[in-house]
Design a protein around this motif. Structure first.
Motif, PDB file in Angstrom:
ATOM      1  N   SER A   1       0.905  -1.022   0.104  1.00 55.69           N
ATOM      2  CA  SER A   1       0.087   0.086  -0.129  1.00 55.69           C
ATOM      3  C   SER A   1       0.752   1.243   0.033  1.00 55.69           C
ATOM      4  N   TRP A   2       2.102   1.305   0.165  1.00 54.03           N
ATOM      5  CA  TRP A   2       2.846   2.391   0.371  1.00 54.03           C
ATOM      6  C   TRP A   2       4.290   2.176  -0.432  1.00 54.03           C
ATOM      7  N   PRO A   3       4.904   3.231  -1.006  1.00 56.91           N
ATOM      8  CA  PRO A   3       4.248   4.234  -1.363  1.00 56.91           C
ATOM      9  C   PRO A   3       3.303   3.954  -2.451  1.00 56.91           C
ATOM     10  N   ALA A   4       2.230   4.860  -2.681  1.00 57.27           N
ATOM     11  CA  ALA A   4       1.183   4.593  -3.851  1.00 57.27           C
ATOM     12  C   ALA A   4       1.891   4.538  -5.266  1.00 57.27           C
ATOM     13  N   ARG A   5       2.794   5.283  -5.418  1.00 58.25           N
ATOM     14  CA  ARG A   5       3.559   5.427  -6.832  1.00 58.25           C
ATOM     15  C   ARG A   5       4.249   4.106  -7.258  1.00 58.25           C
ATOM     16  N   PHE A   6       4.672   3.395  -6.337  1.00 60.06           N
ATOM     17  CA  PHE A   6       5.471   2.137  -6.567  1.00 60.06           C
ATOM     18  C   PHE A   6       5.449   1.319  -5.000  1.00 60.06           C
ATOM     19  N   PRO A   7       4.235   0.750  -4.914  1.00 62.41           N
ATOM     20  CA  PRO A   7       3.949   0.006  -3.453  1.00 62.41           C
ATOM     21  C   PRO A   7       5.109  -0.992  -3.260  1.00 62.41           C
ATOM     22  N   VAL A   8       5.933  -0.912  -2.160  1.00 62.03           N
ATOM     23  CA  VAL A   8       6.669  -1.925  -1.676  1.00 62.03           C
ATOM     24  C   VAL A   8       6.400  -2.578  -0.258  1.00 62.03           C
ATOM     25  N   ALA A   9       5.636  -1.922   0.194  1.00 60.71           N
ATOM     26  CA  ALA A   9       5.193  -2.310   1.758  1.00 60.71           C
ATOM     27  C   ALA A   9       3.783  -2.320   2.154  1.00 60.71           C
ATOM     28  N   ARG A  10       3.429  -2.774   3.078  1.00 57.39           N
ATOM     29  CA  ARG A  10       2.192  -3.156   3.701  1.00 57.39           C
ATOM     30  C   ARG A  10       2.042  -2.479   4.978  1.00 57.39           C
ATOM     31  N   ILE A  11       1.805  -1.076   4.974  1.00 57.09           N
ATOM     32  CA  ILE A  11       1.779  -0.503   6.120  1.00 57.09           C
ATOM     33  C   ILE A  11       0.375  -0.247   6.564  1.00 57.09           C
ATOM     34  N   ASP A  12      -0.522  -0.392   5.834  1.00 61.22           N
ATOM     35  CA  ASP A  12      -1.954  -0.190   6.140  1.00 61.22           C
ATOM     36  C   ASP A  12      -2.660  -1.665   6.143  1.00 61.22           C
ATOM     37  N   GLN A  13      -3.399  -1.858   7.365  1.00 58.08           N
ATOM     38  CA  GLN A  13      -3.655  -3.143   7.692  1.00 58.08           C
ATOM     39  C   GLN A  13      -5.166  -3.348   8.187  1.00 58.08           C
ATOM     40  N   ILE A  14      -5.808  -4.274   7.761  1.00 57.29           N
ATOM     41  CA  ILE A  14      -7.222  -4.701   8.136  1.00 57.29           C
ATOM     42  C   ILE A  14      -6.741  -6.031   9.121  1.00 57.29           C
ATOM     43  N   MET A  15      -7.363  -5.955  10.317  1.00 56.34           N
ATOM     44  CA  MET A  15      -6.983  -7.089  11.300  1.00 56.34           C
ATOM     45  C   MET A  15      -8.210  -7.282  12.110  1.00 56.34           C
ATOM     46  N   THR A  16      -8.307  -8.633  12.643  1.00 55.74           N
ATOM     47  CA  THR A  16      -9.489  -8.927  13.423  1.00 55.74           C
ATOM     48  C   THR A  16      -9.159  -9.765  14.618  1.00 55.74           C
ATOM     49  N   ARG A  17     -10.146  -9.841  15.388  1.00 51.67           N
ATOM     50  CA  ARG A  17     -10.065 -10.818  16.803  1.00 51.67           C
ATOM     51  C   ARG A  17     -11.414 -11.615  16.740  1.00 51.67           C
ATOM     52  N   ARG A  18     -11.194 -12.734  16.685  1.00 52.21           N
ATOM     53  CA  ARG A  18     -12.308 -13.745  16.774  1.00 52.21           C
ATOM     54  C   ARG A  18     -13.150 -13.563  15.542  1.00 52.21           C
ATOM     55  N   ALA A  19     -12.378 -13.310  14.324  1.00 57.12           N
ATOM     56  CA  ALA A  19     -13.024 -13.465  13.037  1.00 57.12           C
ATOM     57  C   ALA A  19     -11.657 -13.815  12.131  1.00 57.12           C
ATOM     58  N   THR A  20     -11.819 -14.073  10.895  1.00 53.76           N
ATOM     59  CA  THR A  20     -10.846 -14.481  10.030  1.00 53.76           C
ATOM     60  C   THR A  20     -10.722 -13.544   8.633  1.00 53.76           C
ATOM     61  N   VAL A  21      -9.437 -12.959   8.820  1.00 53.46           N
ATOM     62  CA  VAL A  21      -9.505 -12.144   7.426  1.00 53.46           C
ATOM     63  C   VAL A  21      -8.872 -13.228   6.395  1.00 53.46           C
ATOM     64  N   THR A  22      -9.765 -13.589   5.277  1.00 57.30           N
ATOM     65  CA  THR A  22      -9.428 -14.407   4.498  1.00 57.30           C
ATOM     66  C   THR A  22      -8.770 -13.991   3.321  1.00 57.30           C
ATOM     67  N   GLU A  23      -8.797 -12.736   2.853  1.00 59.31           N
ATOM     68  CA  GLU A  23      -8.025 -12.079   1.808  1.00 59.31           C
ATOM     69  C   GLU A  23      -7.913 -10.634   2.077  1.00 59.31           C
ATOM     70  N   VAL A  24      -6.512 -10.181   1.581  1.00 60.83           N
ATOM     71  CA  VAL A  24      -6.392  -8.763   1.659  1.00 60.83           C
ATOM     72  C   VAL A  24      -5.887  -8.308   0.281  1.00 60.83           C
ATOM     73  N   TRP A  25      -6.269  -7.005  -0.177  1.00 65.73           N
ATOM     74  CA  TRP A  25      -5.699  -6.867  -1.609  1.00 65.73           C
ATOM     75  C   TRP A  25      -5.640  -5.280  -1.714  1.00 65.73           C
ATOM     76  N   SER A  26      -4.909  -4.577  -2.426  1.00 67.37           N
ATOM     77  CA  SER A  26      -4.759  -3.227  -2.611  1.00 67.37           C
ATOM     78  C   SER A  26      -5.864  -2.719  -3.738  1.00 67.37           C
ATOM     79  N   LEU A  27      -6.222  -1.672  -3.320  1.00 68.83           N
ATOM     80  CA  LEU A  27      -7.350  -1.035  -4.416  1.00 68.83           C
ATOM     81  C   LEU A  27      -6.478   0.175  -5.298  1.00 68.83           C
ATOM     82  N   PRO A  28      -7.132   0.552  -6.442  1.00 64.97           N
ATOM     83  CA  PRO A  28      -6.540   1.632  -7.278  1.00 64.97           C
ATOM     84  C   PRO A  28      -6.265   2.961  -6.361  1.00 64.97           C
ATOM     85  N   ALA A  29      -4.979   3.645  -6.817  1.00 67.41           N
ATOM     86  CA  ALA A  29      -4.818   4.945  -6.436  1.00 67.41           C
ATOM     87  C   ALA A  29      -5.843   5.868  -6.142  1.00 67.41           C
ATOM     88  N   THR A  30      -5.767   6.782  -5.120  1.00 67.15           N
ATOM     89  CA  THR A  30      -7.019   7.598  -5.037  1.00 67.15           C
ATOM     90  C   THR A  30      -6.314   9.099  -4.838  1.00 67.15           C
TER      91      THR A  30
END
Length: 132
Positions: A90-119
Motif C-alpha cells: 500500500s505504500w508508497p502509492a506510486r510504487f508500493p513496496v510495503a504493506r503498512i495499511d492493515q485490516i486485522m481482526t479478533r475472533r474473525a478471520t481475514v481470508t484475503e487482503v488486497w490493494s485498491l487503485p490509487a486515490t
C-alpha cells in the motif's frame, strides 16, 4: 490525549455487536539519530492496550499503522489482532513496496487482503474479506 483513533460498534441482524477501530499511527521519521519510531511505538502501545481492554469479543481494526506486521514496534497491536493472507502493498502509492495499511481482526478471520487503485493519497487503499 491520544486522538489518532476512533472506536465504533457494528451491529448486524442476528449477530453480536463487533467493535471496529480505525487508527492512524504516527509516521516513522528519519532524523539525525536514525529512524525515529518513538511516537509511533507509543501509539501502538496505547492502541494495543485499548484492544486488550475491549469488552467485545469480536474486533476489526482498520489502520494506517505506519509499519509492516513484522515490525517489533507493532507487537502490542499484533498481540491482540491478526491479519490475513495477501500482499496488499500500500505504500508508497506510486510504487508500493510495503504493506503498512492493515485490516486485522479478533475472533474473525481475514481470508484475503488486497490493494485498491490509487486515490491521490500517498498510500493505496486496502480491502479485505472477513469470515465470521
Amino acid at each position: 490525549g491520544w486522538n489518532r483513533g476512533l472506536r465504533a460498534e457494528l451491529r448486524m441482524p442476528g449477530r453480536e455487536a463487533v467493535a471496529v477501530y480505525v487508527a492512524h499511527l504516527p509516521s516513522v521519521r528519519m532524523g539525525p539519530a536514525g529512524f525515529g519510531a518513538g511516537r509511533r511505538d507509543e501509539s501502538a502501545r496505547l492502541l494495543g492496550a485499548a484492544l486488550a481492554d475491549e469488552p467485545r469479543e469480536r474486533v476489526i481494526l482498520l489502520g494506517d499503522l505506519n509499519g509492516t506486521l513484522d515490525d517489533r514496534g507493532l507487537e502490542p497491536v499484533g498481540a491482540q489482532v491478526t491479519s490475513g493472507p495477501g500482499f496488499a502493498f500500500s505504500w508508497p502509492a506510486r510504487f508500493p513496496v510495503a504493506r503498512i495499511d492493515q485490516i486485522m481482526t479478533r475472533r474473525a478471520t481475514v481470508t484475503e487482503v488486497w490493494s485498491l487503485p490509487a486515490t491521490g493519497s500517498d498510500h493505496l487503499p486496502v480491502a479485505a474479506r472477513i469470515r465470521w
